[in-house]
Design a protein around this motif. Structure first.
Motif, PDB file in Angstrom:
ATOM      1  N   TYR A  54       0.833  -1.210   0.000  1.00 51.17           N
ATOM      2  CA  TYR A  54       0.000   0.000   0.000  1.00 51.17           C
ATOM      3  C   TYR A  54       0.873   1.267   0.000  1.00 51.17           C
ATOM      4  N   GLY A  55       1.916   1.284   0.804  1.00 55.77           N
ATOM      5  CA  GLY A  55       2.807   2.439   0.865  1.00 55.77           C
ATOM      6  C   GLY A  55       3.498   2.721  -0.455  1.00 55.77           C
ATOM      7  N   ARG A  56       3.931   1.665  -1.142  1.00 59.34           N
ATOM      8  CA  ARG A  56       4.562   1.861  -2.449  1.00 59.34           C
ATOM      9  C   ARG A  56       3.578   2.421  -3.466  1.00 59.34           C
ATOM     10  N   MET A  57       2.343   1.955  -3.421  1.00 60.93           N
ATOM     11  CA  MET A  57       1.341   2.433  -4.369  1.00 60.93           C
ATOM     12  C   MET A  57       0.914   3.872  -4.053  1.00 60.93           C
ATOM     13  N   VAL A  58       0.880   4.239  -2.794  1.00 61.02           N
ATOM     14  CA  VAL A  58       0.581   5.627  -2.413  1.00 61.02           C
ATOM     15  C   VAL A  58       1.714   6.533  -2.887  1.00 61.02           C
ATOM     16  N   ALA A  59       2.955   6.108  -2.697  1.00 63.08           N
ATOM     17  CA  ALA A  59       4.108   6.901  -3.140  1.00 63.08           C
ATOM     18  C   ALA A  59       4.103   7.093  -4.654  1.00 63.08           C
ATOM     19  N   ALA A  60       3.574   6.113  -5.377  1.00 68.14           N
ATOM     20  CA  ALA A  60       3.495   6.217  -6.836  1.00 68.14           C
ATOM     21  C   ALA A  60       2.282   7.040  -7.275  1.00 68.14           C
ATOM     22  N   GLY A  61       1.405   7.411  -6.341  1.00 70.99           N
ATOM     23  CA  GLY A  61       0.237   8.216  -6.663  1.00 70.99           C
ATOM     24  C   GLY A  61      -0.954   7.430  -7.158  1.00 70.99           C
ATOM     25  N   GLU A  62      -0.913   6.101  -7.031  1.00 78.81           N
ATOM     26  CA  GLU A  62      -1.998   5.257  -7.530  1.00 78.81           C
ATOM     27  C   GLU A  62      -3.151   5.141  -6.542  1.00 78.81           C
ATOM     28  N   PHE A  83      -8.702   2.317  -2.104  1.00 82.46           N
ATOM     29  CA  PHE A  83      -9.453   3.306  -2.865  1.00 82.46           C
ATOM     30  C   PHE A  83      -8.515   4.271  -3.569  1.00 82.46           C
ATOM     31  N   ARG A  84      -8.931   4.736  -4.740  1.00 82.17           N
ATOM     32  CA  ARG A  84      -8.200   5.806  -5.415  1.00 82.17           C
ATOM     33  C   ARG A  84      -8.626   7.147  -4.825  1.00 82.17           C
ATOM     34  N   ARG A  85      -9.918   7.302  -4.581  1.00 81.97           N
ATOM     35  CA  ARG A  85     -10.462   8.455  -3.878  1.00 81.97           C
ATOM     36  C   ARG A  85     -11.384   7.945  -2.794  1.00 81.97           C
ATOM     37  N   LEU A 126      -0.794  -7.128  -7.595  1.00 79.53           N
ATOM     38  CA  LEU A 126      -0.932  -5.678  -7.457  1.00 79.53           C
ATOM     39  C   LEU A 126       0.357  -4.954  -7.809  1.00 79.53           C
ATOM     40  N   GLU A 127       1.495  -5.568  -7.547  1.00 81.74           N
ATOM     41  CA  GLU A 127       2.777  -4.925  -7.834  1.00 81.74           C
ATOM     42  C   GLU A 127       3.027  -4.837  -9.327  1.00 81.74           C
ATOM     43  N   ARG A 128       2.411  -5.692 -10.101  1.00 84.69           N
ATOM     44  CA  ARG A 128       2.546  -5.600 -11.559  1.00 84.69           C
ATOM     45  C   ARG A 128       1.953  -4.310 -12.076  1.00 84.69           C
ATOM     46  N   LYS A 129       0.951  -3.787 -11.376  1.00 85.97           N
ATOM     47  CA  LYS A 129       0.324  -2.534 -11.776  1.00 85.97           C
ATOM     48  C   LYS A 129       1.292  -1.365 -11.594  1.00 85.97           C
ATOM     49  N   LEU A 130       2.282  -1.517 -10.719  1.00 83.89           N
ATOM     50  CA  LEU A 130       3.236  -0.455 -10.417  1.00 83.89           C
ATOM     51  C   LEU A 130       4.336  -0.349 -11.475  1.00 83.89           C
ATOM     52  N   ILE A 131       4.619  -1.444 -12.166  1.00 85.22           N
ATOM     53  CA  ILE A 131       5.686  -1.482 -13.166  1.00 85.22           C
ATOM     54  C   ILE A 131       5.197  -0.789 -14.440  1.00 85.22           C
TER      55      ILE A 131
END
Length: 114
Positions: A32-40, A58-60, A105-110
């Motif tokens: 979750y922290g990595r995805m927040v840092a990426a702005g997702e 959630f995104r929003r 979920l991490e695939r979405k970050l790449i």
């Protein structure tokens, strides 16, 4: 007129709720922290129900969850107790190891960088 004492409280078993333990939350919050840092992602919610625990992402704040990370202990001997469910209700990944399940979920970050 008869006097009655206080009504006895039923002494049955306390309803058990399913929850994430500290190790599981650590793994989930790391992703979750990595995805927040990426702005997702921007917000999350945790629900501890009778038969399952849910970590919603959630995104929003006012939206439906993008993903739900579910823990269903009754399925641990069958398909695995952890699953990632998409916004449309489709199960994206299911298994017995939380780190393996969260890789979807991490695939979405790449992303490709030009």
């Amino acid at each position: 007129m008869t006097l009655q004492g206080p009504t006895p409280v039923p002494q049955g078993p306390v309803p058990v709720r399913t929850a994430f333990d500290r190790r599981e939350l650590s793994v989930i919050l790391s992703v979750y922290g990595r995805m927040v840092a990426a702005g997702e992602w921007r917000d999350y919610g945790i629900s501890c129900l009778h038969d399952m625990a849910v970590f919603s992402v959630f995104r929003r704040t006012a939206e439906n969850p993008l993903y739900r990370i579910e823990k269903r202990p009754k399925l641990r001997l069958r398909q695995g107790m952890y699953s990632v469910v998409g916004i449309d209700g489709q199960i994206l990944k299911r298994g017995g190891d939380l780190k393996t399940v969260l890789r979807v979920l991490e695939r979405k970050l790449i992303r490709a960088v030009d």
